[in-house]
Design an enzyme around this catalytic site. Structure first.
Site, PDB file in Angstrom:
ATOM      1  N   CYS A 166       0.805  -1.225   0.000  1.00  0.00           N
ATOM      2  CA  CYS A 166       0.000   0.000   0.000  1.00  0.00           C
ATOM      3  C   CYS A 166       0.834   1.269   0.000  1.00  0.00           C
ATOM      4  CB  CYS A 166      -0.936  -0.008   1.204  1.00  0.00           C
ATOM      5  SG  CYS A 166      -2.005  -1.472   1.232  1.00  0.00           S
ATOM      6  N   HIS A 306      -2.081   8.009   6.406  1.00  0.00           N
ATOM      7  CA  HIS A 306      -2.350   6.698   5.811  1.00  0.00           C
ATOM      8  C   HIS A 306      -3.710   6.189   6.305  1.00  0.00           C
ATOM      9  CE1 HIS A 306      -1.512   2.933   3.848  1.00  0.00           C
ATOM     10  NE2 HIS A 306      -1.698   2.270   4.983  1.00  0.00           N
ATOM     11  N   GLU A 317       0.027   5.686  13.909  1.00  0.00           N
ATOM     12  CA  GLU A 317       0.468   6.785  13.037  1.00  0.00           C
ATOM     13  C   GLU A 317       0.377   8.137  13.740  1.00  0.00           C
ATOM     14  OE1 GLU A 317      -0.339   8.664   8.583  1.00  0.00           O
ATOM     15  OE2 GLU A 317      -1.713   7.145   9.397  1.00  0.00           O
ATOM     16  N   LYS A 338      -9.067   8.400   3.059  1.00  0.00           N
ATOM     17  CA  LYS A 338      -9.615   7.063   2.802  1.00  0.00           C
ATOM     18  C   LYS A 338     -11.034   6.933   3.338  1.00  0.00           C
ATOM     19  CE  LYS A 338      -5.299   4.338   2.628  1.00  0.00           C
ATOM     20  NZ  LYS A 338      -4.311   5.394   2.928  1.00  0.00           N
ATOM     21  N   HIS A 343      -9.729   2.405   0.374  1.00  0.00           N
ATOM     22  CA  HIS A 343      -8.289   2.140   0.340  1.00  0.00           C
ATOM     23  C   HIS A 343      -7.920   1.581  -1.029  1.00  0.00           C
ATOM     24  CE1 HIS A 343      -4.312   1.219   1.308  1.00  0.00           C
ATOM     25  NE2 HIS A 343      -4.458   0.491   2.415  1.00  0.00           N
ATOM     26  N   PHE A 404       1.908  -3.347   3.903  1.00  0.00           N
ATOM     27  CA  PHE A 404       2.252  -4.670   4.414  1.00  0.00           C
ATOM     28  C   PHE A 404       3.704  -4.982   4.048  1.00  0.00           C
ATOM     29  CE2 PHE A 404      -2.187  -6.919   4.498  1.00  0.00           C
ATOM     30  CZ  PHE A 404      -2.578  -6.076   5.522  1.00  0.00           C
TER      31      PHE A 404
END
Length: 416
Positions: A166, A306, A317, A338, A343, A404
């Site tokens: 991502c 994110h 975050e 998002k 996403h 990931f």
């Protein structure tokens, strides 16, 4: 002859096709309006396969609106989206005249041509090897979007496809910045794309318990920082930007949106899917990006997070942001877009970079929607429901993208 390297890299073109709109202007307008691109899918996947999720942030405009039939047949949807965004970005930049050897393409995908891969497997099983399409490999390979963009524009300085889950789209932009700084190119077309709204990826993400299960409220399902958040909404689409050396853009009188001032990269080396709970890699990426941009915390007024709507990731975050900015965090305006787009996986970082560029250019931070009850542990001022005005003068914004595998990318954008 190799052109001299230029540290200053500017943005001269923007393109997108997303769940919010078929181009960059409509996508940005919908984001400022706080619209959601999530919707119930028009298929029987839930009944047929037992998939517990019935909604997604599907593409707003079908690629057939802008691509020819032959193009549709030889491109996986991920490449189709990338081509639409790249063509728009190129025209938005004024279709600059540039030697092909000084033009690069960097377009990434986190997963690649999954539709082509799985369709070919079905064909092989059901109809035999002779019925598998001869274009299958060029369609499924994850570098196909970068390759087709380079073919379209005659980009010969390099066609690259970085794969970092991502964070792929943001890392592609970072690589484009580095190509210009290193003197390899004067212009780079870069971004990210993804087309994974297919029953297998949705089933796999659902099995990992990372997807929201709010089937009765698709538009309210993506809710970063809300106490009741329960996972992300899978989305699809692409975003592409045209980067130029400041010297090249000035020589042709190009309109400049903003400066891509800093790139920060790191890796957690912690877990294949979970972030380091202390956020060490995120902190490192942001600090490196700000140092690269020669920007201090007082200049940072906006962060596009994110923020996927997962219980652990969102707060890790925000703690990382406060670790980096300290008391300067209090004047930051945090957006989690998002909540509207879903996403986009490998396309997410590029789309959110585009939003960050527009935010700096127009001095407007887009809203975060669906936050009914903010998590009490949220440590950064959040833009909720309505856009927030950013201050005059020299400003900086940070776009975070994490993937990931422990990939962390932070891009710093400043006014031109």
């Amino acid at each position: 002859m190799t052109a001299p390297a230029s540290r200053d890299v500017v943005v001269t073109g923007l393109g997108a096709t997303t769940p919010l709109g078929g181009d960059a202007p409509s996508t940005w307008a919908a984001a400022l309006a706080g619209e959601s691109g999530a919707r119930t899918m028009d298929n029987d996947w839930s009944e047929t396969y037992g998939i517990p999720v019935t909604f997604a942030a599907t593409i707003k405009e079908h690629p057939s609106e802008k691509l020819s039939r032959p193009e549709m047949k030889r491109m996986d949807p991920s490449t189709q989206y990338a081509m639409i965004a790249a063509r728009e970005a190129w025209q938005d930049a004024g279709a600059p005249e540039v030697d092909g050897e000084r033009l690069g393409a960097v377009v990434s995908s986190g997963i690649g041509g999954i539709w082509t891969t799985l369709d070919a497997w079905d064909t092989l099983q059901e109809r035999g090897a002779r019925r598998v399409l001869p274009m299958t490999v060029p369609m499924l390979m994850p570098n196909s979007p970068a390759a087709y963009v380079s073919l379209e524009l005659g980009a010969q300085a390099g066609a690259h496809a970085l794969v970092s889950a991502c964070a792929s789209g943001a890392e592609a932009i970072g690589y484009g910045i580095d190509m210009i700084r290193a003197g390899r190119a004067d212009v780079v077309v870069c971004g990210g794309t993804e087309a994974t709204i297919h029953p297998m990826p949705i089933a796999a993400f659902a099995a990992s318990r990372t997807l929201s299960l709010r089937n009765d409220d698709p538009q309210g399902a993506s809710r970063p920082y809300d106490v009741d958040r329960d996972g992300f909404v899978i989305g699809e689409g692409a975003a592409v930007v045209v980067l130029e050396s400041a010297e090249h853009a000035a020589a042709r009188g190009a309109r400049v949106y903003a400066k891509m001032a800093g790139v920060g990269l790191s890796s957690d080396a912690y877990h294949i899917t979970s972030p380091d709970p202390e956020g060490k890699g995120q902190v490192a990426a942001m600090r490196r990006s700000l140092a690269d941009a020669d920007v201090d915390g007082a200049e940072v007024v906006h962060v596009n997070a994110h923020a996927t709507s997962t219980k652990v990731g969102d707060l890790t975050e925000t703690r990382s942001i406060r670790t980096v900015l300290g008391d300067d965090t209090d004047h930051v305006r945090l957006s989690a877009t998002k909540s509207m787009t879903g996403h986009l996986l490998g396309g997410a970082g590029a789309l959110e970079a585009l939003f960050t560029i527009k935010a700096v250019h127009e001095r407007l931070a887009p809203p975060t929607i669906n936050v009914v009850t903010p998590d009490p542990e949220l440590q950064v001022p959040l833009v909720r429901d309505e856009p927030a005005t950013l201050p005059d003068g020299d400003i900086a914004a940070v776009n975070n993208s994490f993937g990931f595998g422990g990939h962390n990318v932070a891009l710093t954008v400043t006014n031109a």
